[in-house]
Write a protein that holds these residues in place. Structure first.
Motif, PDB file in Angstrom:
ATOM      1  N   CYS A   1       0.855  -1.188   0.000  1.00 48.96           N
ATOM      2  CA  CYS A   1       0.000   0.000   0.000  1.00 48.96           C
ATOM      3  C   CYS A   1       0.889   1.235   0.000  1.00 48.96           C
ATOM      4  O   CYS A   1       0.653   2.193  -0.735  1.00 48.96           O
ATOM      5  N   ALA A   2       1.911   1.204   0.855  1.00 49.12           N
ATOM      6  CA  ALA A   2       2.773   2.375   1.025  1.00 49.12           C
ATOM      7  C   ALA A   2       3.596   2.656  -0.224  1.00 49.12           C
ATOM      8  O   ALA A   2       3.905   3.800  -0.527  1.00 49.12           O
ATOM      9  N   MET A   3       3.968   1.600  -0.953  1.00 46.26           N
ATOM     10  CA  MET A   3       4.894   1.751  -2.072  1.00 46.26           C
ATOM     11  C   MET A   3       4.204   2.006  -3.408  1.00 46.26           C
ATOM     12  O   MET A   3       4.861   2.227  -4.416  1.00 46.26           O
ATOM     13  N   LEU A   4       2.879   1.988  -3.401  1.00 44.47           N
ATOM     14  CA  LEU A   4       2.162   2.139  -4.663  1.00 44.47           C
ATOM     15  C   LEU A   4       2.505   3.480  -5.337  1.00 44.47           C
ATOM     16  O   LEU A   4       2.828   3.530  -6.526  1.00 44.47           O
ATOM     17  N   SER A   5       2.489   4.573  -4.567  1.00 41.51           N
ATOM     18  CA  SER A   5       2.675   5.892  -5.176  1.00 41.51           C
ATOM     19  C   SER A   5       4.099   6.071  -5.700  1.00 41.51           C
ATOM     20  O   SER A   5       4.297   6.628  -6.787  1.00 41.51           O
ATOM     21  N   VAL A   6       5.081   5.602  -4.969  1.00 36.61           N
ATOM     22  CA  VAL A   6       6.449   5.791  -5.432  1.00 36.61           C
ATOM     23  C   VAL A   6       6.696   4.929  -6.677  1.00 36.61           C
ATOM     24  O   VAL A   6       7.405   5.340  -7.612  1.00 36.61           O
ATOM     25  N   GLY A   7       6.047   3.781  -6.741  1.00 36.67           N
ATOM     26  CA  GLY A   7       6.149   2.941  -7.941  1.00 36.67           C
ATOM     27  C   GLY A   7       5.550   3.637  -9.158  1.00 36.67           C
ATOM     28  O   GLY A   7       6.141   3.645 -10.240  1.00 36.67           O
ATOM     29  N   VAL A   8       4.384   4.257  -8.959  1.00 40.42           N
ATOM     30  CA  VAL A   8       3.739   4.986 -10.062  1.00 40.42           C
ATOM     31  C   VAL A   8       4.628   6.147 -10.505  1.00 40.42           C
ATOM     32  O   VAL A   8       4.805   6.404 -11.698  1.00 40.42           O
ATOM     33  N   LEU A   9       5.227   6.836  -9.527  1.00 37.69           N
ATOM     34  CA  LEU A   9       6.142   7.938  -9.851  1.00 37.69           C
ATOM     35  C   LEU A   9       7.291   7.434 -10.724  1.00 37.69           C
ATOM     36  O   LEU A   9       7.688   8.088 -11.700  1.00 37.69           O
ATOM     37  N   LYS A  10       7.830   6.261 -10.380  1.00 39.54           N
ATOM     38  CA  LYS A  10       8.952   5.697 -11.148  1.00 39.54           C
ATOM     39  C   LYS A  10       8.534   5.414 -12.601  1.00 39.54           C
ATOM     40  O   LYS A  10       9.315   5.627 -13.521  1.00 39.54           O
TER      41      LYS A  10
ATOM     42  N   GLU B   1       8.788   7.168 -18.268  1.00 38.43           N
ATOM     43  CA  GLU B   1       8.138   7.653 -19.481  1.00 38.43           C
ATOM     44  C   GLU B   1       8.738   9.006 -19.895  1.00 38.43           C
ATOM     45  O   GLU B   1       8.992   9.268 -21.071  1.00 38.43           O
ATOM     46  N   LEU B   2       9.008   9.842 -18.897  1.00 35.61           N
ATOM     47  CA  LEU B   2       9.524  11.190 -19.144  1.00 35.61           C
ATOM     48  C   LEU B   2      10.945  11.164 -19.698  1.00 35.61           C
ATOM     49  O   LEU B   2      11.281  11.859 -20.653  1.00 35.61           O
ATOM     50  N   THR B   3      11.790  10.352 -19.094  1.00 32.29           N
ATOM     51  CA  THR B   3      13.218  10.372 -19.426  1.00 32.29           C
ATOM     52  C   THR B   3      13.580   9.352 -20.496  1.00 32.29           C
ATOM     53  O   THR B   3      14.669   9.426 -21.063  1.00 32.29           O
ATOM     54  N   GLY B   4      12.706   8.389 -20.729  1.00 33.31           N
ATOM     55  CA  GLY B   4      13.039   7.321 -21.667  1.00 33.31           C
ATOM     56  C   GLY B   4      13.956   6.272 -21.060  1.00 33.31           C
ATOM     57  O   GLY B   4      14.318   5.293 -21.707  1.00 33.31           O
ATOM     58  N   GLU B   5      14.329   6.458 -19.790  1.00 39.39           N
ATOM     59  CA  GLU B   5      15.146   5.444 -19.096  1.00 39.39           C
ATOM     60  C   GLU B   5      14.255   4.256 -18.741  1.00 39.39           C
ATOM     61  O   GLU B   5      13.089   4.434 -18.409  1.00 39.39           O
ATOM     62  N   PRO B   6      14.814   3.039 -18.809  1.00 36.85           N
ATOM     63  CA  PRO B   6      13.982   1.904 -18.431  1.00 36.85           C
ATOM     64  C   PRO B   6      13.618   1.945 -16.941  1.00 36.85           C
ATOM     65  O   PRO B   6      14.347   2.540 -16.139  1.00 36.85           O
ATOM     66  N   LEU B   7      12.480   1.335 -16.632  1.00 36.55           N
ATOM     67  CA  LEU B   7      12.014   1.265 -15.239  1.00 36.55           C
ATOM     68  C   LEU B   7      13.022   0.445 -14.425  1.00 36.55           C
ATOM     69  O   LEU B   7      13.390  -0.657 -14.824  1.00 36.55           O
ATOM     70  N   PRO B   8      13.499   0.974 -13.286  1.00 39.60           N
ATOM     71  CA  PRO B   8      14.450   0.201 -12.471  1.00 39.60           C
ATOM     72  C   PRO B   8      13.869  -1.168 -12.115  1.00 39.60           C
ATOM     73  O   PRO B   8      12.674  -1.272 -11.837  1.00 39.60           O
ATOM     74  N   PRO B   9      14.720  -2.203 -12.151  1.00 41.66           N
ATOM     75  CA  PRO B   9      14.212  -3.569 -11.981  1.00 41.66           C
ATOM     76  C   PRO B   9      13.411  -3.786 -10.699  1.00 41.66           C
ATOM     77  O   PRO B   9      12.457  -4.559 -10.690  1.00 41.66           O
ATOM     78  N   GLU B  10      13.772  -3.081  -9.602  1.00 42.92           N
ATOM     79  CA  GLU B  10      13.034  -3.338  -8.344  1.00 42.92           C
ATOM     80  C   GLU B  10      11.584  -2.857  -8.437  1.00 42.92           C
ATOM     81  O   GLU B  10      10.742  -3.213  -7.624  1.00 42.92           O
ATOM     82  N   TRP B  11      11.290  -2.011  -9.442  1.00 40.03           N
ATOM     83  CA  TRP B  11       9.906  -1.559  -9.636  1.00 40.03           C
ATOM     84  C   TRP B  11       9.230  -2.336 -10.762  1.00 40.03           C
ATOM     85  O   TRP B  11       8.133  -2.015 -11.173  1.00 40.03           O
TER      86      TRP B  11
END
Lengths: 142, 415
Positions: A106-115, A120-130
């Protein structure tokens, strides 16, 4: 146990910061935890490499919604290249309470969405832990 | 508003003394366990049976010529006799030991469904089913080319007679699947009427008894169904359950799992099946767990299933009225008396996880979520509910504690 819902959590839950939508987001993403039905969307407005505005929306438990509100305060005004540093421990520090594995999601949902939005913004791949399909959370760039 | 009076035929103090876990405080508070619909607590009699099997009678069953092998087999088959009586089956060959109701329902979906349901056939389930009595039929329909239809619900969570009327025209219905009692709403379904409805169409009726068998007398002959599944862990037992099925159906079904025990003769080319019920018990069964399931059934029978039903009936009526009297609480499902001991509710707009977390701080265990009934939640436009479920060891004090806990939820979240 009695101070699980500390004043800061209830304050963010009852008076959410940066709640709603942006007219012209530079990037946006959503996340759903199908296990408990928590839903969260994040929109970012970026100018000259700085997050000038952020909005989140969604529904879910007090932990997921308060964490999103707290995170939005942290993110707003920060240069994008600093946001890659934000991690799970920052959210836990903001919440200031120990969480069981189920409530941790529950707590990590927002930071995951931010990632996802940042990726999407930077074109960098999503870090594997997310990007771990085993955690059951479904991410979607808007 | 008047609150239903609570009187019980049970000696609650004596029953609670049988359950060691109830004496252990949680967060320094008396444990108020209101999640028996998920899994029940275990009495000393069942725990001691498990220990006793391992200390005195353990070996593999149906094999050993030695003393312990014979003793384990005798106790394992003895448990089958107890379970035969528990559901009032007229033949012990109709009682198959399984892990729990999920496995029992899958056994029917595979061994019966994949043999007797085909393309162009229809399956009927209901909108209130637990995923364990819905997903196996969805999967069966997908794999066989059958179509799956649903009996819909009225706003109070009962099966809608109009929807039954609409489905009456469907042809080639081969199987109807329904819960005896809904795990999310406490709805009690009229199984004899549904059995008649299914049989008029030439279909078999499969009943998920997971929420009924622990709480009320079950007589499979009087119910008129063709298969009945129950989970031991919800009825004071360990991880073992049974599938009851009509012998003539079980006889013509192929095996579900294959391997040891379920065979008569095996050559490199061909295998012949064992007799019922062992045809459906491949491999080494859960020996001690099945024996302890028998002990759980005997424990419940010793107290009396009618008395347990009456107790829960009265407590549910009391609890429904108490929750009804708390402003901001919305309850779902039928009003007592047509309701089993499952209370499903929300407190204002507070997420059920937060309700459950605050209640936990008071030592109160409830379930929060979709209760493995996502279609049902969508039917009522809900994300989740908080569910409090009662059993023979719950009393008025537990419901009063729940009410105080809900007041704390309301204070915490300013409802």
């Amino acid at each position: 146990m009695d101070d699980f819902y500390r004043e800061n959590i209830l304050d963010h839950y009852n008076n959410p910061r940066n709640h709603g939508h942006l007219d012209h987001p530079s990037a946006a993403a959503e996340g759903v935890n199908p296990l408990c039905g928590d839903e969260l969307a994040v929109e970012l407005e970026v100018h000259d490499g700085v997050v000038t505005d952020i909005r989140y929306s969604g529904r879910g438990c007090a932990i997921s919604q308060a964490a999103a509100s707290m995170l939005s305060d942290v993110v707003k005004g920060k240069p994008v290249d600093q946001l890659a540093q934000i991690g799970k421990e920052d959210v836990l520090e903001e919440l200031g309470i120990p969480l069981s594995p189920i409530r941790l999601k529950c707590a990590m949902l927002s930071v995951g969405v931010l990632k996802v939005a940042l990726s999407e913004l930077t074109g960098e791949p999503l870090p594997p832990e997310w990007n771990d399909p085993s955690d059951g959370i479904e991410w979607k760039s808007a | 508003m008047a609150v239903a009076e609570f009187t019980t035929p049970l000696d609650l103090e004596k029953i609670r003394a049988d359950f060691p876990i109830l004496a252990r405080p949680v967060h320094g508070k008396r444990l108020v366990f209101l999640d028996s619909a998920a899994s029940s607590q275990k009495p000393r009699q069942v725990i001691e049976t498990l220990v006793d099997v391992y200390e005195t009678s353990y070996a593999n069953v149906h094999r050993g010529v030695y003393y312990l092998g014979a003793r384990a087999t005798e106790r394992y088959e003895g448990a089958r006799d107890i379970m035969t009586g528990f559901v009032n089956a007229n033949d012990r060959r109709e009682v198959i030991f399984v892990r729990e109701a999920t496995e029992a329902l899958n056994l029917v979906a595979y061994a019966y469904g994949r043999t007797f349901v085909g393309p162009g056939d229809a399956i009927v389930a209901t909108e209130m089913e637990h995923h364990s009595n819905l997903v196996p039929w969805q999967f069966l329909a997908q794999q066989t080319g059958a179509t799956l239809h649903y009996l819909r619900l009225t706003d109070d969570g009962s099966l809608d007679p109009d929807s039954q009327q609409r489905l009456a025209a469907i042809e080639n219905v081969k199987l109807v699947a329904v819960a005896h009692v809904s795990n999310s709403l406490g709805t009690i379904n009229d199984i004899p009427a549904l059995a008649t409805w299914a049989h008029e169409r030439g279909a078999v009726l499969v009943v998920d008894g997971a929420q009924a068998a622990p709480h009320r007398p079950v007589d499979v002959q009087a119910l008129g169904c063709d298969f009945y599944a129950l989970s031991g862990h919800k009825m004071c037992g360990p991880g073992a359950g049974i599938l009851w099925g009509r012998a003539e159906l079980l006889e013509k079904m192929p095996p579900f799992l294959t391997g040891g025990e379920m065979i008569r003769t095996v050559s490199l080319e061909k295998t012949t099946w064992n007799d019922l019920p062992w045809k459906f018990e491949a491999g080494t069964p859960a020996i001690a767990e099945s024996i302890a399931l028998g002990a759980a059934a005997q424990y419940l029978q010793g107290i009396g299933m009618e008395a347990i039903e009456a107790h829960e009936h009265a407590l549910t009526a009391y609890a429904y009225d108490v929750l009804d009297g708390i402003s901001g609480v919305t309850q779902y499902g039928p009003k007592p008396p047509n309701r089993a001991g499952i209370l499903s509710f929300n407190v204002g707009k507070v997420h059920p996880h937060d309700v459950a977390q605050v209640l936990d701080s008071e030592g109160i265990a409830v379930r929060a979520g979709h209760h493995c009934t996502q279609p049902l939640m969508r039917r009522f436009d809900l994300q989740a509910t908080t569910r409090a479920s009662v059993y023979l060891y719950n009393g008025r004090d537990d419901i009063d504690a729940l009410a105080l806990g809900i007041e704390k939820v309301k204070r915490t979240f300013s409802v």
